[in-house]
Design an enzyme around this catalytic site. Structure first.
Site, PDB file in Angstrom:
ATOM      1  N   SER A 168       0.866  -1.178   0.000  1.00  0.00           N
ATOM      2  CA  SER A 168       0.000   0.000   0.000  1.00  0.00           C
ATOM      3  C   SER A 168       0.899   1.223   0.000  1.00  0.00           C
ATOM      4  O   SER A 168       2.054   1.145   0.440  1.00  0.00           O
ATOM      5  CB  SER A 168      -0.840   0.006   1.280  1.00  0.00           C
ATOM      6  OG  SER A 168      -1.420   1.283   1.494  1.00  0.00           O
ATOM      7  N   TYR A 181      -2.853  -0.911  10.460  1.00  0.00           N
ATOM      8  CA  TYR A 181      -2.747  -1.156   9.017  1.00  0.00           C
ATOM      9  C   TYR A 181      -1.405  -0.643   8.481  1.00  0.00           C
ATOM     10  O   TYR A 181      -0.686  -1.352   7.769  1.00  0.00           O
ATOM     11  CB  TYR A 181      -3.911  -0.464   8.311  1.00  0.00           C
ATOM     12  CG  TYR A 181      -3.976  -0.720   6.823  1.00  0.00           C
ATOM     13  CD1 TYR A 181      -4.572  -1.875   6.325  1.00  0.00           C
ATOM     14  CD2 TYR A 181      -3.428   0.185   5.914  1.00  0.00           C
ATOM     15  CE1 TYR A 181      -4.629  -2.117   4.959  1.00  0.00           C
ATOM     16  CE2 TYR A 181      -3.481  -0.046   4.549  1.00  0.00           C
ATOM     17  CZ  TYR A 181      -4.089  -1.196   4.076  1.00  0.00           C
ATOM     18  OH  TYR A 181      -4.136  -1.431   2.720  1.00  0.00           O
TER      19      TYR A 181
HETATM   20  C1  BGC Z   1      -6.233   1.380   1.900  1.00  0.00           C
HETATM   21  C2  BGC Z   1      -7.410   2.207   1.409  1.00  0.00           C
HETATM   22  C3  BGC Z   1      -6.981   3.634   1.160  1.00  0.00           C
HETATM   23  C4  BGC Z   1      -5.726   3.710   0.322  1.00  0.00           C
HETATM   24  C5  BGC Z   1      -5.185   5.126   0.172  1.00  0.00           C
HETATM   25  C6  BGC Z   1      -5.088   1.535   0.929  1.00  0.00           C
HETATM   26  O1  BGC Z   1      -4.010   0.747   1.311  1.00  0.00           O
HETATM   27  O2  BGC Z   1      -6.623   0.019   2.043  1.00  0.00           O
HETATM   28  O3  BGC Z   1      -8.445   2.165   2.371  1.00  0.00           O
HETATM   29  O4  BGC Z   1      -8.034   4.324   0.492  1.00  0.00           O
HETATM   30  O5  BGC Z   1      -4.707   2.902   0.891  1.00  0.00           O
HETATM   31  O6  BGC Z   1      -5.160   5.825   1.380  1.00  0.00           O
END
Ligand code: BGC
Length: 283
Positions: A168, A181
């Protein structure tokens, strides 16, 4: 300064996927919906047989398998919670039994359980680390065991196996209210790079894709209403949300021999979210 008010929202390009993965066997975790679903269907279009892993959503997984099979390749759904060692091992055993081996692992399964830091429970922390980080460890380890057992099969691919770690932009961008996260994705980055370093001599390629905001069920709140969408666009220089297929296409290329010299690299598929958009007009 060029005005961006009138920029039309483009439709997705409909370029055909070249058959870059013919004869390869792929496993995509968390593939019943969202990015995982596209990360399973695009490789099928490119000629791979694909296992759709899921933990909930049996029907959606079966539908994804149906879509995969319309591309003239084999699909198979296997239920397994990637955070559980015995379930992961049983899934790989079943895949090898049915498909013979594995060439591509897309370590995609991921969850969010958001909370302010002081309110975050240990369960919320453990659940996210369990799926997003431990899950990637467990699946990568099983894949690597099979890759090294089998070695390179030159007719199939010039490497002994590929792992694509779904990361991410939050492997690098801190994210208030999502500490579990962001910590999991930061962890994923040094985990996959360390695996890449250790296994490159065995011709195993490990890389990552780091999506930005992609239209999936995980972040509905960020794009569902026009107001939310507009606010989201302040973070996206390219001024459109990502579609799951944007990531699916990147998976195909990263898993194919066209990217054979990419080892331990992250592809940011994010419309420019990593470019500090706030600085376009400030600083
Ligand atoms: C998340 C999303 C988020 C995106 C940008 C991703 O890794 O799961 O919820 O919109 O990152 O912030």
């Amino acid at each position: 300064m060029v005005s961006t008010d009138k920029i039309p929202q483009p439709t997705m390009p409909t370029c055909e996927t070249p058959r870059l993965l013919s004869g390869q066997k792929a496993l995509v975790t968390g593939a019943a919906s969202g990015i995982g679903r596209a990360a399973a269907i695009s490789p099928a279009e490119a000629g791979a047989d694909v296992v759709v892993n899921y933990v909930t959503g049996e029907e959606a997984a079966a539908k994804a398998v149906g879509e995969i099979e319309t591309r003239g390749v084999r699909g198979l759904s296997i239920r397994a919670d990637v955070s559980k060692e015995d379930e992961v091992q049983a899934m790989f055993a079943r895949m090898c039994e049915e498909f013979g081996t594995i060439d591509i692992l897309v370590n995609n399964a991921g969850i969010q359980k958001d909370n302010t830091f002081s309110e975050m429970t240990l369960d919320e922390w453990n659940a996210v680390i369990g799926v997003n980080l431990t899950g990637q460890f467990l699946c990568a380890r099983e894949a690597v065991r099979e890759f090294t057992r089998r070695g390179v099969v030159p007719e199939i691919s010039c490497s002994a196996g590929k792992i694509i770690s779904m990361s991410s932009v939050h492997d690098s961008i801190p994210w208030a209210g999502h500490v579990n996260y962001a910590a999991s994705k930061g962890g994923v980055m040094l985990m996959y790079k360390s695996i890449a370093q250790e296994l490159a001599p065995h011709r195993i390629r490990v890389n990552a894709i780091a999506p930005g905001a992609v239209r999936t069920p995980i972040n509905t709140e960020a794009w569902e209403s026009p107001e939310a969408y507009e606010k989201l666009m302040e973070l996206v220089p390219y001024r459109r949300i990502g579609e799951p297929r944007d990531v699916g296409q990147a998976v195909v290329w990263l898993a194919s021999d066209q990217s054979d010299y990419l080892v331990g690299t992250t592809l940011y598929v994010d419309g420019g979210m990593m470019l500090y958009p706030g600085f376009a007009t400030g600083g």
